[in-house]
Design a protein around this motif. Structure first.
Motif, short mmCIF file in Angstrom:
data_model
loop_
_atom_site.label_atom_id
_atom_site.label_comp_id
_atom_site.label_asym_id
_atom_site.label_seq_id
_atom_site.Cartn_x
_atom_site.Cartn_y
_atom_site.Cartn_z
N SER A 194 1.32 -1.36 -0.04
CA SER A 194 0.23 -0.30 0.19
C SER A 194 0.92 1.19 0.55
CB SER A 194 -1.06 -0.12 0.95
OG SER A 194 -1.73 -0.65 1.10
N ARG A 206 3.55 6.28 -5.52
CA ARG A 206 3.70 5.58 -6.99
C ARG A 206 2.89 7.22 -7.41
NH1 ARG A 206 -0.44 2.30 -8.71
NH2 ARG A 206 -0.02 2.67 -10.94
N LYS A 207 2.51 7.87 -6.68
CA LYS A 207 1.87 9.06 -7.08
C LYS A 207 3.10 10.32 -7.43
CE LYS A 207 -2.49 7.58 -5.65
NZ LYS A 207 -2.79 6.37 -5.41
N GLY A 208 3.91 9.98 -6.17
CA GLY A 208 4.67 11.26 -5.79
C GLY A 208 5.74 10.90 -4.30
N MET A 228 6.35 11.41 -0.69
CA MET A 228 5.19 11.49 0.23
C MET A 228 6.39 11.79 1.60
SD MET A 228 1.86 9.64 0.28
CE MET A 228 1.46 9.98 1.12
N ARG A 288 10.57 8.49 -1.02
CA ARG A 288 9.72 8.64 -2.93
C ARG A 288 10.57 6.68 -3.36
NH1 ARG A 288 11.12 12.28 -6.59
NH2 ARG A 288 12.14 13.66 -5.18
N ASP A 310 2.21 1.88 -3.30
CA ASP A 310 0.88 2.48 -4.13
C ASP A 310 0.97 3.97 -3.94
OD1 ASP A 310 -0.99 2.08 -6.21
OD2 ASP A 310 -1.87 1.99 -4.84
N MET A 311 1.08 4.29 -2.69
CA MET A 311 1.20 5.23 -2.59
C MET A 311 1.63 6.49 -3.21
SD MET A 311 -0.21 5.39 1.41
CE MET A 311 0.07 7.00 1.81
#
Length: 94
Positions: free
Chosen positions: A15, A21-23, A25, A66, A18-19
């Protein structure tokens, strides 16, 4: 490779990937997405880092994570090789 697949074996770690993958955090934003203690999330992030799947970078007072695409590509290449996908037969045209 063993650490990579061990890291991917846990659903929380998948998970997190997957988070990411958007950039990138912040670790606090990642932790806020789960109903778990901070030390538990830190353990998951450390497992992902040790497997080479994520890299931390300091951003002021926080740490941002990242996704390391090269590690994901390496795992995918291994799986494709194991399944025979992408392998050419001797009679295939160049």
């Amino acid at each position: 490779m063993n650490a990579l697949f061990k890291a991917l074996s846990h659903p929380v770690r998948r998970s997190i990937i997957d988070m990411l993958r958007k950039g990138p955090m912040a670790s606090g934003d990642i932790a806020a997405a789960f109903d778990m203690s901070w030390p538990t999330i830190t353990g998951h992030l450390n497992a992902l880092k040790e497997a080479g799947l994520v890299s931390p970078e300091r951003d002021g007072a926080s740490i941002r994570y990242r996704l390391e695409i090269s590690a994901v590509e390496e795992a995918l290449a291994f799986l494709l090789q194991m399944t025979g996908a992408g392998r050419k037969d001797p009679g295939d045209e160049p």
